[in-house]
Design a protein around this motif. Structure first.
Motif, PDB file in Angstrom:
ATOM      1  N   GLU A 220      38.143  36.104  44.564  1.00 46.24           N
ATOM      2  CA  GLU A 220      38.768  36.209  45.888  1.00 46.24           C
ATOM      3  C   GLU A 220      40.152  36.868  45.788  1.00 46.24           C
ATOM      4  OE1 GLU A 220      39.573  33.383  49.707  1.00 46.24           O
ATOM      5  OE2 GLU A 220      38.451  32.480  48.063  1.00 46.24           O
ATOM      6  N   SER A 221      40.875  36.515  44.724  1.00 48.69           N
ATOM      7  CA  SER A 221      42.218  37.092  44.545  1.00 48.69           C
ATOM      8  C   SER A 221      42.137  38.601  44.366  1.00 48.69           C
ATOM      9  CB  SER A 221      42.897  36.480  43.322  1.00 48.69           C
ATOM     10  OG  SER A 221      43.060  35.115  43.497  1.00 48.69           O
ATOM     11  N   PHE A 222      41.189  39.041  43.544  1.00 45.76           N
ATOM     12  CA  PHE A 222      41.062  40.487  43.331  1.00 45.76           C
ATOM     13  C   PHE A 222      40.574  41.187  44.607  1.00 45.76           C
ATOM     14  CE2 PHE A 222      41.239  39.389  38.779  1.00 45.76           C
ATOM     15  CZ  PHE A 222      42.273  40.243  38.440  1.00 45.76           C
ATOM     16  N   TYR A 223      39.745  40.462  45.372  1.00 47.45           N
ATOM     17  CA  TYR A 223      39.265  41.020  46.640  1.00 47.45           C
ATOM     18  C   TYR A 223      40.459  41.315  47.556  1.00 47.45           C
ATOM     19  CZ  TYR A 223      37.352  41.059  51.371  1.00 47.45           C
ATOM     20  OH  TYR A 223      37.056  41.394  52.658  1.00 47.45           O
ATOM     21  N   TRP A 224      41.355  40.305  47.700  1.00 51.24           N
ATOM     22  CA  TRP A 224      42.501  40.484  48.601  1.00 51.24           C
ATOM     23  C   TRP A 224      43.460  41.543  48.067  1.00 51.24           C
ATOM     24  CZ3 TRP A 224      42.218  39.295  53.355  1.00 51.24           C
ATOM     25  CH2 TRP A 224      41.434  38.217  53.764  1.00 51.24           C
ATOM     26  N   LEU A 225      43.573  41.597  46.762  1.00 50.72           N
ATOM     27  CA  LEU A 225      44.481  42.571  46.150  1.00 50.72           C
ATOM     28  C   LEU A 225      44.002  43.994  46.428  1.00 50.72           C
ATOM     29  CD1 LEU A 225      46.955  42.806  44.306  1.00 50.72           C
ATOM     30  CD2 LEU A 225      45.427  42.785  42.351  1.00 50.72           C
TER      31      LEU A 225
ATOM     32  N   THR B 150      35.573  31.626  41.639  1.00 47.32           N
ATOM     33  CA  THR B 150      35.666  32.055  43.042  1.00 47.32           C
ATOM     34  C   THR B 150      37.085  32.504  43.371  1.00 47.32           C
ATOM     35  OG1 THR B 150      34.081  30.304  43.493  1.00 47.32           O
ATOM     36  CG2 THR B 150      35.101  31.323  45.403  1.00 47.32           C
ATOM     37  N   LEU B 151      38.051  31.712  42.899  1.00 52.32           N
ATOM     38  CA  LEU B 151      39.444  32.020  43.208  1.00 52.32           C
ATOM     39  C   LEU B 151      39.862  33.354  42.584  1.00 52.32           C
ATOM     40  CD1 LEU B 151      41.695  30.411  44.738  1.00 52.32           C
ATOM     41  CD2 LEU B 151      42.617  29.901  42.508  1.00 52.32           C
ATOM     42  N   LEU B 152      39.382  33.593  41.374  1.00 55.95           N
ATOM     43  CA  LEU B 152      39.732  34.840  40.685  1.00 55.95           C
ATOM     44  C   LEU B 152      39.146  36.036  41.438  1.00 55.95           C
ATOM     45  CD1 LEU B 152      41.172  35.886  38.158  1.00 55.95           C
ATOM     46  CD2 LEU B 152      39.003  35.802  36.958  1.00 55.95           C
TER      47      LEU B 152
ATOM     48  N   GLY C 178      26.525  12.688  33.784  1.00 60.47           N
ATOM     49  CA  GLY C 178      25.990  13.648  34.758  1.00 60.47           C
ATOM     50  C   GLY C 178      27.031  14.030  35.793  1.00 60.47           C
ATOM     51  N   ARG C 179      27.721  13.000  36.302  1.00 57.40           N
ATOM     52  CA  ARG C 179      28.736  13.270  37.329  1.00 57.40           C
ATOM     53  C   ARG C 179      29.859  14.146  36.772  1.00 57.40           C
ATOM     54  NH1 ARG C 179      28.331   9.907  41.874  1.00 57.40           N
ATOM     55  NH2 ARG C 179      26.771   8.291  41.551  1.00 57.40           N
ATOM     56  N   LEU C 180      30.280  13.828  35.546  1.00 59.61           N
ATOM     57  CA  LEU C 180      31.361  14.607  34.931  1.00 59.61           C
ATOM     58  C   LEU C 180      30.933  16.055  34.707  1.00 59.61           C
ATOM     59  CD1 LEU C 180      32.888  12.114  32.325  1.00 59.61           C
ATOM     60  CD2 LEU C 180      34.012  13.067  34.344  1.00 59.61           C
ATOM     61  N   SER C 181      29.664  16.217  34.293  1.00 58.54           N
ATOM     62  CA  SER C 181      29.164  17.584  34.059  1.00 58.54           C
ATOM     63  C   SER C 181      29.160  18.379  35.358  1.00 58.54           C
ATOM     64  CB  SER C 181      27.743  17.557  33.492  1.00 58.54           C
ATOM     65  OG  SER C 181      27.705  16.717  32.380  1.00 58.54           O
ATOM     66  N   VAL C 182      28.662  17.735  36.426  1.00 60.41           N
ATOM     67  CA  VAL C 182      28.607  18.428  37.724  1.00 60.41           C
ATOM     68  C   VAL C 182      30.023  18.771  38.190  1.00 60.41           C
ATOM     69  CG1 VAL C 182      28.023  18.153  40.169  1.00 60.41           C
ATOM     70  CG2 VAL C 182      26.405  17.429  38.422  1.00 60.41           C
ATOM     71  N   ALA C 183      30.946  17.793  38.026  1.00 60.38           N
ATOM     72  CA  ALA C 183      32.327  18.036  38.455  1.00 60.38           C
ATOM     73  C   ALA C 183      32.951  19.176  37.647  1.00 60.38           C
ATOM     74  CB  ALA C 183      33.159  16.764  38.305  1.00 60.38           C
ATOM     75  N   GLY C 184      32.651  19.201  36.346  1.00 61.26           N
ATOM     76  CA  GLY C 184      33.180  20.256  35.487  1.00 61.26           C
ATOM     77  C   GLY C 184      32.673  21.620  35.907  1.00 61.26           C
ATOM     78  N   LEU C 185      31.363  21.688  36.186  1.00 59.95           N
ATOM     79  CA  LEU C 185      30.774  22.961  36.623  1.00 59.95           C
ATOM     80  C   LEU C 185      31.365  23.407  37.956  1.00 59.95           C
ATOM     81  CD1 LEU C 185      26.986  22.579  35.726  1.00 59.95           C
ATOM     82  CD2 LEU C 185      28.576  24.290  34.850  1.00 59.95           C
ATOM     83  N   GLU C 186      31.551  22.423  38.839  1.00 61.36           N
ATOM     84  CA  GLU C 186      32.111  22.722  40.156  1.00 61.36           C
ATOM     85  C   GLU C 186      33.518  23.318  40.003  1.00 61.36           C
ATOM     86  OE1 GLU C 186      31.753  19.358  42.808  1.00 61.36           O
ATOM     87  OE2 GLU C 186      33.202  20.279  44.156  1.00 61.36           O
ATOM     88  N   GLU C 187      34.282  22.735  39.092  1.00 62.83           N
ATOM     89  CA  GLU C 187      35.648  23.215  38.885  1.00 62.83           C
ATOM     90  C   GLU C 187      35.648  24.627  38.296  1.00 62.83           C
ATOM     91  OE1 GLU C 187      38.155  20.166  37.339  1.00 62.83           O
ATOM     92  OE2 GLU C 187      39.753  21.599  36.900  1.00 62.83           O
ATOM     93  N   LEU C 188      34.738  24.846  37.347  1.00 64.06           N
ATOM     94  CA  LEU C 188      34.616  26.198  36.772  1.00 64.06           C
ATOM     95  C   LEU C 188      34.290  27.212  37.861  1.00 64.06           C
ATOM     96  CD1 LEU C 188      32.712  26.017  33.372  1.00 64.06           C
ATOM     97  CD2 LEU C 188      34.982  26.943  33.812  1.00 64.06           C
TER      98      LEU C 188
ATOM     99  N   LEU D 274      45.909  30.502  37.427  1.00 65.59           N
ATOM    100  CA  LEU D 274      44.652  29.982  37.985  1.00 65.59           C
ATOM    101  C   LEU D 274      44.605  28.458  37.913  1.00 65.59           C
ATOM    102  CD1 LEU D 274      41.717  32.264  36.820  1.00 65.59           C
ATOM    103  CD2 LEU D 274      42.446  31.792  39.140  1.00 65.59           C
ATOM    104  N   ILE D 275      44.952  27.919  36.745  1.00 64.37           N
ATOM    105  CA  ILE D 275      44.869  26.462  36.570  1.00 64.37           C
ATOM    106  C   ILE D 275      45.873  25.759  37.489  1.00 64.37           C
ATOM    107  CG2 ILE D 275      45.274  24.571  34.921  1.00 64.37           C
ATOM    108  CD1 ILE D 275      44.081  26.451  32.741  1.00 64.37           C
ATOM    109  N   GLY D 276      47.073  26.303  37.584  1.00 63.51           N
ATOM    110  CA  GLY D 276      48.081  25.709  38.464  1.00 63.51           C
ATOM    111  C   GLY D 276      47.605  25.696  39.908  1.00 63.51           C
ATOM    112  N   VAL D 277      47.076  26.820  40.352  1.00 65.00           N
ATOM    113  CA  VAL D 277      46.661  26.948  41.747  1.00 65.00           C
ATOM    114  C   VAL D 277      45.450  26.057  42.050  1.00 65.00           C
ATOM    115  CG1 VAL D 277      45.564  28.562  43.331  1.00 65.00           C
ATOM    116  CG2 VAL D 277      47.625  29.239  42.123  1.00 65.00           C
TER     117      VAL D 277
END
Lengths: 284, 271
Positions: B37-42, B33-35, B18-28, B227-230
Motif C-alpha cells: 500500500e505504501s508503494f502504491y501511494w508513493l 499489505t502495508l508495504l 494454532g491461535r498463535l500461528s494464525v495471529a502470526g500469519l495475520e501479522e505477516l 514497518l514494525i513501528g507502524v
C-alpha cells in the motif's frame, strides 16, 4: 410517530433523503450488534441517535461515517452506496462529510489553525493566506477567533470540541456527524455547543446527525430522534412523540430508570452468586 | 481427575499453538499489505489527487536521521575504538597487531556500523513511530484522517518509511567513518601508526562491495524499523497501557528482526 422495529422510516415530505440505511446488520464475532436497522435522514434535519451503553449507537455512527463495513445491509449517503464506491469516489464523498469526534481528535502535533486548515491543504490548491482566512472564519463561527496559534493541549475540553467542529465544517460539508458532543462538558458549555449545532443547521443548511445519551441536549436540538436498544430501533420520531410514547422501555430511558432496579433482591443475589454456588455444590 | 486433565492440557497446547500461528500469519500479512500500500501511494498517489507530502517526508528525515546523528556518532566511535582495542589485544598473541586494520575495517563497514545504527534507530524511531501512531489511534485521530478523505497510510506511513529507507543508510555511512576514525585514533595511540597510514590501509583493504554490503543491509533495516513501528502502532488496542505494550513490542521486534536479517545477509553474502 413510528414504533418501527424493522420498518423503513417514511422520509419527511418534500425533503430529499441524504442518508438511507437499509437492513443494516453487524456482528462482532458471534455477537450481533445491529439487527437490521432501517433509517432515513432527510436534508437539513438534526437527527439524534440515542440509546444506552451497548445499544449499538457508536457502531451505527461508524457505519454512517463509512469507517466500518457492516456484515450486511446498505448505506446510501447522498445517493451513493458507500461500500460500492471506488476508493477515489469514497474520498470524494468524504469531502462532503464532516465529523466532530467525542474527544475532538485534533492532531496534537499541529496548532489549532493547522488542524483546521488540514482538509483544505490536502484537498484544495488554495494559497496559504486564503486557507488562513477561511480557518479564521470558521473559528469565528465556533467562537474561537484568535486561538489559531495555540496547540490543542492548551485548550479546554469545550474549546477542543469547538475547534473540532471548526475543522469539520472547513470544507462546508453537506452532512455533519457529532459523536457525544456533550460528553465530559459542564452544562453551560454543553448548552453552548447545542446552540452551535442549531446555528450550523440554520445558517449553513447542514444535515446533522448527533449520537448522544444526554437527554436534555437531545431534546433541545433534535428534529427527530432515533432510539436504539440492543441493536434494534425502538423508536423514530419527534421529541414530542418520544415524550408521549407509551412503551415502558422508552419511558424508563427518558426517566433514567434502570430495568435492573426492578429485579427483586433474591433474583439479583441468585444472579450474582449462582454460578459460584453451583460450582461449590459440584465440588462438594 | 488427572486422566481428564491430560487431554485438556494437550488440547489447550494445540489450541494455543494454532491461535498463535494464525495471529502470526495475520501479522505477516499486515506487513506485506502495508508495504504494498505504501508503494502504491508513493507511485500512484499523485494520479488520484493524494500525493505524498514532501514536508512530512523532510520532517521525518529530520526526526529519524538528523536528530540521531549525535548518539549514532558517539556509539560508532565507541564501537570503533573497542574493535581496535580488542583487535590489538588478540593479535598481540601472534605478534601481528599491525594487521589490526583488516579486522577493524571489515567488521566496522560490513557488520558493526549497520548493526549499531539499526539498533539505535530502532530504539529511537521504531518506538516513537509505534507510540505516535498508537496514540493517534486511541485518540481517534486515524479515524479523523479517514473521514477527512486523507488516507492514513499515505499521510503517516509513507513519509516515515521513505525517510527510514534513506536516513538509516546515511547514518550507517556516517557511523562507518566515525567508527574507523575512532579506531584509527586508538591505533595511533597504541601502535604509533599515523591516522593517514591507517586510512590509506583501510581504503586499500575495502572494496566497493564491502561498502554496498553494509549500506544495503542498513536500507533493509530502515524498512524493517519503519514497518514494525507502524504496524505495532496500528495494532494498539485499549488506552495508554496498549500504547506502552505496542512500543515495547515494536522495539523488541525491530531489534530481533535486525539481528536475524543481519545473520541471513551475512550468510547469503559470504556463500
Amino acid at each position: 410517530m413510528s414504533d418501527s422495529k424493522q420498518k423503513p422510516t417514511p422520509p419527511a415530505p418534500q425533503l430529499p433523503t441524504v442518508i438511507e440505511v437499509r437492513d443494516l446488520v453487524t456482528h462482532y464475532g458471534t455477537r450481533q450488534i445491529l439487527n437490521g436497522i432501517n433509517v432515513d435522514i432527510v436534508q437539513g434535519e438534526i437527527m439524534v441517535i440515542m440509546g444506552g451503553s451497548g445499544s449499538g449507537k457508536s457502531t451505527f455512527l461508524r457505519h454512517l461515517m463509512a469507517l466500518q463495513m457492516p456484515t450486511s445491509g446498505t448505506i446510501k449517503i447522498l445517493g451513493n452506496d458507500v461500500w460500492d464506491l471506488s476508493q477515489k469516489d469514497l474520498f470524494g464523498l468524504r469531502k462532503k462529510l464532516g465529523v466532530a469526534f467525542q474527544a475532538g481528535a485534533l492532531f496534537s502535533s499541529m496548532t489549532v489553525g493547522e488542524n483546521i486548515m488540514l482538509p483544505l491543504y490536502e484537498h484544495t490548491k488554495l494559497d496559504r493566506l486564503t486557507m488562513q482566512i477561511m480557518a479564521r472564519m470558521k473559528l469565528e463561527v465556533v467562537d474561537l477567533a484568535g486561538f489559531e496559534d495555540l496547540m490543542p493541549s492548551e485548550l479546554s475540553g469545550g474549546m477542543v470540541k469547538r475547534a473540532a467542529v471548526a475543522r469539520a465544517i472547513i470544507m462546508d460539508p453537506r452532512i455533519l456527524f457529532f459523536d457525544e458532543p456533550s460528553a465530559g462538558l459542564d452544562p453551560v458549555v454543553s448548552s453552548q455547543l447545542d446552540d452551535l449545532i442549531l446555528r450550523l443547521r440554520d445558517a449553513m443548511g447542514m444535515t446533522i446527525c448527533v449520537v448522544t445519551h444526554e437527554l436534555e441536549s437531545a431534546f433541545k436540538i433534535a428534529d427527530r430522534i432515533t432510539v436504539l436498544d440492543k441493536g434494534d430501533i425502538l423508536f423514530i420520531g419527534t421529541v414530542d412523540e418520544l415524550k408521549k410514547h407509551p412503551s415502558e422501555r422508552i419511558q424508563n430511558l427518558l426517566n433514567r430508570r434502570s430495568e435492573e432496579a426492578e429485579i427483586d433482591a433474591d433474583e439479583y443475589l441468585r444472579r450474582l452468586m449462582g454460578e459460584k454456588l453451583e460450582t461449590e455444590g459440584m465440588s462438594r | 481427575m488427572s486422566e481428564r486433565a491430560k487431554p485438556n492440557a494437550v488440547f489447550r497446547f494445540f489450541d494455543r499453538l494454532g491461535r498463535l500461528s494464525v495471529a502470526g500469519l495475520e501479522e505477516l500479512g499486515r506487513y506485506g499489505t502495508l508495504l504494498v500500500e505504501s508503494f502504491y501511494w508513493l507511485i500512484f498517489g499523485h494520479r488520484i489527487g493524494q500525493p505524498v507530502r514532501i514536508g512530512a517526508f523532510f520532517s521525518e528525515m529530520m526526526e529519524i536521521g538528523v536528530r540521531a546523528i549525535g548518539i549514532v556518532g558517539i556509539m560508532a566511535a565507541a564501537i570503533g575504538a573497542m574493535l581496535a582495542i580488542q583487535g590489538i589485544y588478540s593479535l598481540k598473541i601472534f605478534g601481528a597487531e599491525g594487521h589490526v586494520v583488516f579486522g577493524v575495517a571489515f567488521s566496522m563497514v560490513r557488520e558493526f556500523a549497520p548493526l549499531i545504527t539499526g539498533i539505535l534507530v530502532a530504539g529511537r524511531s521504531g518506538s516513537a513511530l509505534s507510540a505516535r501512531i498508537g496514540t493517534m489511534k486511541i485518540n481517534q485521530e486515524i479515524d479523523a484522517l479517514e473521514v477527512m478523505g486523507i488516507n492514513p497510510v499515505r499521510f503517516l506511513v509513507v513519509p516515515s518509511l521513505l525517510a527510514a529507507l534513506i536516513m538509516v543508510p546515511a547514518l550507517t555511512f556516517m557511523s562507518m567513518i566515525v567508527g574507523l576514525w575512532a579506531a584509527g585514533a586508538y591505533v595511533n595511540f597504541a601502535l604509533g601508526m599515523s591516522l593517514a597510514a591507517f586510512l590509506d590501509q583501510t581504503i586499500s583493504i575495502l572494496s566497493v562491495n564491502d561498502l554496498l554490503h553494509g549500506l544495503g543491509k542498513s536500507a533493509i533495516f530502515g524498512l524493517l524499523i519503519a514497518l514494525i513501528g507502524v504496524v505495532n502502532g496500528f495494532m494498539v488496542k485499549g488506552g495508554a497501557e496498549g500504547v506502552g505494550k505496542a512500543t515495547t513490542r515494536a522495539v523488541v521486534q525491530c531489534i530481533s528482526a535486525i539481528v536475524v536479517t543481519d545473520m541471513l545477509f551475512a550468510l547469503v553474502a559470504t556463500l
